[in-house]
Design a protein around this motif. Structure first.
Motif, mmCIF file in Angstrom:
data_model
loop_
_atom_site.group_PDB
_atom_site.id
_atom_site.type_symbol
_atom_site.label_atom_id
_atom_site.label_comp_id
_atom_site.label_asym_id
_atom_site.label_seq_id
_atom_site.Cartn_x
_atom_site.Cartn_y
_atom_site.Cartn_z
ATOM 1 N N VAL A 11 79.118 21.768 -61.326
ATOM 2 C CA VAL A 11 80.287 21.607 -62.111
ATOM 3 C C VAL A 11 80.144 20.040 -62.701
ATOM 4 C CG1 VAL A 11 82.755 21.227 -62.052
ATOM 5 C CG2 VAL A 11 81.853 23.014 -60.835
ATOM 6 N N ARG A 12 79.714 19.185 -62.038
ATOM 7 C CA ARG A 12 79.538 17.720 -62.398
ATOM 8 C C ARG A 12 78.743 17.875 -63.647
ATOM 9 N NH1 ARG A 12 80.489 13.547 -58.238
ATOM 10 N NH2 ARG A 12 81.700 14.121 -56.745
ATOM 11 N N GLU A 15 80.096 22.345 -56.729
ATOM 12 C CA GLU A 15 80.553 21.446 -57.355
ATOM 13 C C GLU A 15 79.364 20.518 -57.994
ATOM 14 O OE1 GLU A 15 82.451 17.359 -55.496
ATOM 15 O OE2 GLU A 15 83.796 19.064 -55.106
ATOM 16 N N ARG A 16 78.054 20.539 -57.402
ATOM 17 C CA ARG A 16 77.208 19.701 -57.958
ATOM 18 C C ARG A 16 76.601 20.315 -59.556
ATOM 19 N NH1 ARG A 16 70.806 21.091 -56.257
ATOM 20 N NH2 ARG A 16 69.842 20.178 -58.141
ATOM 21 N N SER A 75 83.244 28.936 -54.916
ATOM 22 C CA SER A 75 81.981 29.566 -54.763
ATOM 23 C C SER A 75 82.059 30.954 -55.078
ATOM 24 C CB SER A 75 81.217 29.045 -53.418
ATOM 25 O OG SER A 75 82.082 29.810 -52.444
ATOM 26 N N PHE A 114 86.125 13.173 -59.531
ATOM 27 C CA PHE A 114 85.565 14.129 -58.744
ATOM 28 C C PHE A 114 86.083 13.643 -57.427
ATOM 29 C CE2 PHE A 114 82.812 15.510 -62.215
ATOM 30 C CZ PHE A 114 82.979 16.671 -62.215
ATOM 31 N N ASP A 170 89.250 18.899 -56.588
ATOM 32 C CA ASP A 170 87.841 19.041 -56.936
ATOM 33 C C ASP A 170 87.356 18.348 -58.307
ATOM 34 O OD1 ASP A 170 87.486 20.463 -54.742
ATOM 35 O OD2 ASP A 170 87.947 22.531 -55.613
ATOM 36 N N GLY A 171 88.330 18.179 -59.151
ATOM 37 C CA GLY A 171 88.225 17.617 -60.484
ATOM 38 C C GLY A 171 89.486 17.260 -60.920
ATOM 39 N N GLY A 185 81.288 25.175 -51.672
ATOM 40 C CA GLY A 185 81.940 24.643 -52.430
ATOM 41 C C GLY A 185 81.363 23.492 -53.213
ATOM 42 N N TYR A 186 80.858 22.561 -52.068
ATOM 43 C CA TYR A 186 79.946 21.518 -52.418
ATOM 44 C C TYR A 186 78.760 21.838 -53.388
ATOM 45 C CZ TYR A 186 82.702 18.575 -49.425
ATOM 46 O OH TYR A 186 83.665 17.761 -48.586
ATOM 47 N N VAL A 195 87.524 24.132 -57.578
ATOM 48 C CA VAL A 195 86.046 24.822 -57.740
ATOM 49 C C VAL A 195 86.087 25.876 -56.468
ATOM 50 C CG1 VAL A 195 83.641 24.516 -57.706
ATOM 51 C CG2 VAL A 195 85.135 22.679 -58.788
#
Length: 472
Positions: free
Chosen positions: A51-52, A48-49, A97, A65, A80-81, A44-45, A95
């Protein structure tokens, strides 16, 4: 004590296991479910990168975030957002994966997002829209990652609303379980589940379940499991030898009652008669990641990064060949080395051969000029595991036909316990770490990877020889 989304997932999997993890963490045995949750969080992390980056590229800088929600009744969530639109509407983003919206028992993204929404609203923030952001399974990396092509954004507001009433009740039940000072530690709900779905603490709450047990019967239906549990039948020795089961299940039961392996020399001979010398005992190790790290690969798509090959000749002589990918790229040079190592004749022997066949098909798509060679390997491939599904069944395999279960029974002198790398998942992690390091540390990791893969194919050679000795 607070209830997080991860806690809630744990509660849904097994309420008692969840309680033990929160109240007696020193007594909690980390197992497959813990690893599964850690993998989801890590991936997920990773997503997320991007997504940002996606929202930055869209010129949307209003997303938070790190938005934290805490309710008075003990819920805690980090969104997550989270976005407040120009119209003052609050939007929640979840978010994932995965490459789709999952709604099965093990992965229910709607319920995850619903937990976040309920937590936000119990803390005083009305949520108007909920979106789930996941990976696009059709995306193929070519150069730098393109977040807009990598990601899919799906409106799940309606689905979350439909799940909210039930999820709210489940959350309250989880909070009640969390607040309990003690619980009955005799048995847990996982008694009614298949072994693959048992909690990490199954042995803690069910210490008297023997091995092998009814959970060792392969592909036992829920109806049969419910019936056996209902009759308090867990030990296979207590199950009637004539109990109605499938053929493969019945062989396991027969092995238990006989107290010895069920071995059919006729069937073993039939299998091995198909093997043509020289025999190429072959195994891949692969790498896959949520966000593809090399060009030509899609999210979660495996690609081979090494192989081991033991070649057994008709005269008994044995050769070993191996390859380990040293560059972050598609494995074209791996296939080149395979062409040099494989002869045109002889059977290719793998364990759970469908995996190797799938990798060869994928590489044939990547490298069309190698297709004839790779498809020839597939045509010549034999699956050594198949013998242990019906021709050689031992209760000590505990209902499994994995090489890690079969090897210590047939060849107890061999094993993986002294190796630095001991399974496919740790091999993936080790390869990625190797690619990020240099010098002696890189060499040490490479040695560990090569030793692990070599053991896989040498184990097959040893098991084959043991089987061949039974039919002489």
């Amino acid at each position: 004590m607070q209830l997080t989304k991860t806690d809630f997932i744990h509660y849904l999997n097994c309420p008692k296991s969840f309680w033990l993890a929160k109240h007696e963490p020193e007594n909690y045995p980390e197992g497959e479910f813990s690893v599964f949750l850690q993998k989801l969080i890590r991936e997920g992390y990773e997503v997320e990168r991007y997504v940002r980056q996606y929202f930055e590229d869209q010129g949307n800088h209003n997303l938070d975030f790190q938005k934290i929600f805490q309710s008075d009744d003990g819920l805690f969530a980090r969104a997550d957002g989270f976005e407040i639109t120009d119209e003052g509407l609050n939007i929640l983003y979840e978010v994932k994966s995965s490459t789709s919206v999952k709604t099965d028992k093990k992965h229910n993204h709607i319920k995850d997002a619903c937990f976040q929404k309920i937590c936000a609203e119990r803390s005083g923030t009305k949520i108007h829209k909920v979106y789930l952001i996941h990976l696009n399974g059709d995306y193929v990396r070519s150069g730098e990652i393109e977040p807009a092509a990598l990601l899919k954004i799906q409106d799940i507001t309606v689905e979350v609303a439909e799940s909210e009433a039930v999820t709210s009740i489940e959350i309250d039940q989880a909070l009640s379980q969390l607040s309990a000072n003690t619980i009955d530690k005799n048995g847990c709900d996982c008694l009614l589940k298949s072994r693959a779905n048992h909690c990490d603490t199954f042995a803690v709450f069910n210490p008297n379940i023997p091995k092998p047990s009814i959970y060792s019967l392969p592909r036992l239906s829920q109806k049969k499991r419910d019936q056996l549990v209902g009759e308090n039948l867990y030990d296979l020795n207590d199950v009637d030898p004539e109990y109605e089961l499938s053929d493969k299940q019945s062989i396991v039961l027969a092995a238990v009652h006989a107290g010895e392996p069920q071995v059919s020399q006729r069937l073993i001979s039939g299998f091995l008669d198909e093997y043509k010398f020289p025999l190429y005992f072959f195994d891949y190790e692969t790498f896959a990641s949520a966000v593809p790290i090399v060009d030509g690969v899609s999210p979660h798509k495996h690609f081979p990064v090494q192989y081991s090959l033991h070649i057994l000749h008709n005269d008994g002589s044995l050769e070993h060949r191996e390859f380990l990918q040293q560059e972050m790229q598609l494995p074209r040079n791996l296939v080149d080395q395979m062409e040099a190592d494989f002869g045109a004749d002889g059977s290719v022997v793998s364990w759970h051969a469908s995996f190797e066949k799938t990798q060869n098909k994928e590489m044939a798509n990547w490298f069309p000029e190698k297709s004839d060679f790779l498809m020839d390997i597939n045509r010549r491939m034999m699956d050594l595991e198949d013998i242990f599904k019906e021709a050689y069944v031992d209760a000590r395999f505990d209902g499994s036909t994995s090489i890690k279960k079969v090897l210590p029974v047939l060849c107890p002198e061999l094993g993986y316990k002294d190796l630095d790398v001991q399974d496919g998942a740790s091999a993936m992690d080790a390869w990625q770490k190797m690619m990020d390091t240099a010098g002696k540390e890189r060499q040490k990791i490479a040695k560990g990877l090569l030793s692990y893969c070599e053991m896989d194919t040498y184990a097959m050679v040893a098991i084959y020889k043991k089987l061949a000795s039974l039919i002489k």
